[in-house]
Design an enzyme around this catalytic site. Structure first.
Site, mmCIF file in Angstrom:
data_model
loop_
_atom_site.group_PDB
_atom_site.id
_atom_site.type_symbol
_atom_site.label_atom_id
_atom_site.label_comp_id
_atom_site.label_asym_id
_atom_site.label_seq_id
_atom_site.Cartn_x
_atom_site.Cartn_y
_atom_site.Cartn_z
ATOM 1 N N LYS A 175 0.847 -1.191 0.000
ATOM 2 C CA LYS A 175 0.000 0.000 0.000
ATOM 3 C C LYS A 175 0.882 1.240 0.000
ATOM 4 O O LYS A 175 1.896 1.294 0.721
ATOM 5 C CB LYS A 175 -0.928 -0.020 1.221
ATOM 6 C CG LYS A 175 -2.000 1.079 1.213
ATOM 7 C CD LYS A 175 -2.973 0.885 2.380
ATOM 8 C CE LYS A 175 -4.051 1.959 2.404
ATOM 9 N NZ LYS A 175 -4.999 1.766 3.526
ATOM 10 N N SER A 217 -10.482 -0.607 6.863
ATOM 11 C CA SER A 217 -9.902 -0.386 5.540
ATOM 12 C C SER A 217 -9.186 -1.577 4.922
ATOM 13 O O SER A 217 -8.803 -1.541 3.763
ATOM 14 C CB SER A 217 -8.930 0.804 5.578
ATOM 15 O OG SER A 217 -9.622 1.992 5.815
ATOM 16 N N SER A 272 -9.829 1.930 2.655
ATOM 17 C CA SER A 272 -8.920 2.655 1.782
ATOM 18 C C SER A 272 -7.870 1.771 1.118
ATOM 19 O O SER A 272 -7.155 2.229 0.214
ATOM 20 C CB SER A 272 -8.202 3.752 2.590
ATOM 21 O OG SER A 272 -7.407 3.180 3.623
#
Length: 469
Positions: free
Chosen positions: A74, A173, A149
């Site tokens: 990420k 998330s 996210s």
């Protein structure tokens, strides 16, 4: 026990595959899904070069499970020499001079980072539609979202392009996108995976975790990245982090189920949830407990007040002095221009709310009172967990919504989704296990008491085995 990583290990040991071929195959798959906007930065050439070196030493690393295994990171995790944007235009040219602890650990295990995955800006979003680098489109159908996210990470794992991806989880998330994409999403006990070098959203809620196709893979990766880190002031020690070595199915599990939670779910998902609970109750004990609905209804507003306040504080340094575009304007003018032009609208909204609730006139009546509500939420989470071995809840109240509906603000979450945040408020381990895969994936979520991550993995494996039958 299913595991992509173990399958790859066996293929490497039996000379059916080389690490270079593995990387080449994964890169080919990643290139096929570029239109989904799942990737911000690629590291293909560096990974290919490293793969060739690892191939030459493969015989010495038979027992190293992550040796040569490709993955996605990420893009809010600092990676030395590799651009780290956090999904924000403000950091579009930022190249960290150091590795986050989690990156160091994966480098030490000689796993191969293929790319940095897209995300909602600074992690402040739950849909994958708030990145400065484009909306993340569901790999199964580009009309739909992936959740966020950790949207890019979830998409890349669901596509089969990488065996695992690193994500972060502040409210849900990792675990909600995992449900929407029909994969596994693991969030650890707070502090047992270092956040040093991870660009924050809200430090007292933030967790680093893993997305994968199978529970065993999440356990393998978690075993490699867990550990106390003096560089992280919130880091905690765990006595035994050999999650994969100790992984097993359980014959007896006492599940705690929330009474009437299905009433807050879409009909199609409600059907799956009740079906899953029925299947579980045929093998294990399921105790239905009535939650305090007033406290559950307080989760979402309390979360917004506290996390937006922390986020506003954490990113006050995004001005153009240390980070962001430089200019010769006076400080105030530079600050105004940079934050106006380089922050997304969702970020501005949340930062504005965060600044409002911590202003002098609102600090006591809003922010401080909400911190007391946080204590009530934690107490409720602990009360529910005390009734059994784990709490089982829906990992999403609906299937993945259409992007157009999210952009038009027609898609809403419910208190069934908010229950995932119990684990962030209380810092407890939590994992999503897929019940249904494919275009409309969906899963259940398990929450255990703090530091019971091994129990969590064992329960998750037990459910994974049960659901595949």
């Amino acid at each position: 026990m299913k595991s992509q990583i173990l399958q790859i290990n066996n293929a490497l040991k039996n000379h059916q595959l080389s690490i270079s071929q593995l990387v080449e195959n994964c890169v080919s798959l990643l290139k096929n899904i570029t239109k989904t906007n799942s990737i911000i930065t690629t590291c293909y050439d560096a990974a290919a070069t490293q793969a060739a070196l690892l191939d030459a030493d493969l015989a010495k690393h038979d027992s190293d499970l992550l040796y040569g295994i490709p993955y996605a990171m990420k893009d809010n995790v600092s990676t030395k020499g590799v651009k780290t944007t956090a999904g924000s235009k403000f950091l579009q040219d930022y190249i960290p001079p150091y590795d986050a602890t989690i990156a160091q650990k994966l480098n030490s295990a000689q796993a191969l980072m293929l790319c940095k995955s897209n995300l909602d800006e600074y992690g402040l979003g739950g849909t994958g539609t708030f990145s400065a680098f484009g909306i993340v489109k569901n790999v199964h159908d580009a009309q739909y979202t992936t959740g966020g996210s950790s949207s890019g990470s979830a998409n890349l794992v669901a596509s089969g392009a990488v065996p695992f991806a690193i994500g972060t989880d502040t409210g849900d998330s990792i675990r909600r996108p995992a449900s929407l994409m029909g994969i596994v999403g693991y969030k650890p006990t707070y502090g047992i995976i270092s956040r040093y070098g991870v660009i924050p959203y809200a430090p007292s809620f933030d967790h680093v975790g893993v997305l994968s196709q199978y529970v065993a893979d999440a356990a393998i990766v978690a075993s490699a990245i867990v550990g106390h880190d003096p560089a992280d002031y919130t880091s905690q020690k765990i006595t035994d982090a050999n999650f994969f070595t100790n992984l097993c199915t359980l014959k007896q599990i006492n599940f705690v189920c929330l009474k009437n939670i299905e009433n807050y779910m879409d009909e199609d998902v409600k059907k799956l949830y009740l079906e899953a609970i029925k299947k579980i109750s045929q093998i294990y004990h399921v105790k239905v407990v009535e939650p305090n609905l007033e406290i559950i209804k307080a989760i979402s507003p309390a979360y917004m007040v506290l996390t937006y306040a922390e986020a506003s504080s954490c990113h006050a340094n995004k001005q153009g002095v240390t980070f962001g575009p430089k200019s010769k304007q006076p400080y105030q003018a530079m600050l105004l221009e940079n934050r106006t032009n380089n922050f997304g609208e969702q970020l501005k909204r949340r930062f504005t709310i965060g600044a409002y609730v911590t202003s002098a006139e609102n600090f006591e009546p809003i922010f401080q009172r909400t911190k007391k509500i946080r204590t009530l939420i934690i107490n409720e989470a602990n009360r529910l967990l005390a009734a059994g071995d784990c709490l089982i809840i829906p990992a999403a109240s609906a299937f993945a919504p259409k992007i157009d509906d999210v952009v038009a603000n027609k898609s809403k979450t419910t208190i069934a989704d908010d229950c995932l945040q119990f684990a962030n408020f209380a810092g407890t381990p939590s994992i999503t296990i897929p019940y249904k895969q494919g275009k409309f994936g969906w899963g259940v979520n398990i929450i255990c008491k703090q530091f019971q991550d091994q129990t969590l993995f064992n329960i998750a494996l037990s459910l994974e085995e049960l659901f595949k039958n």
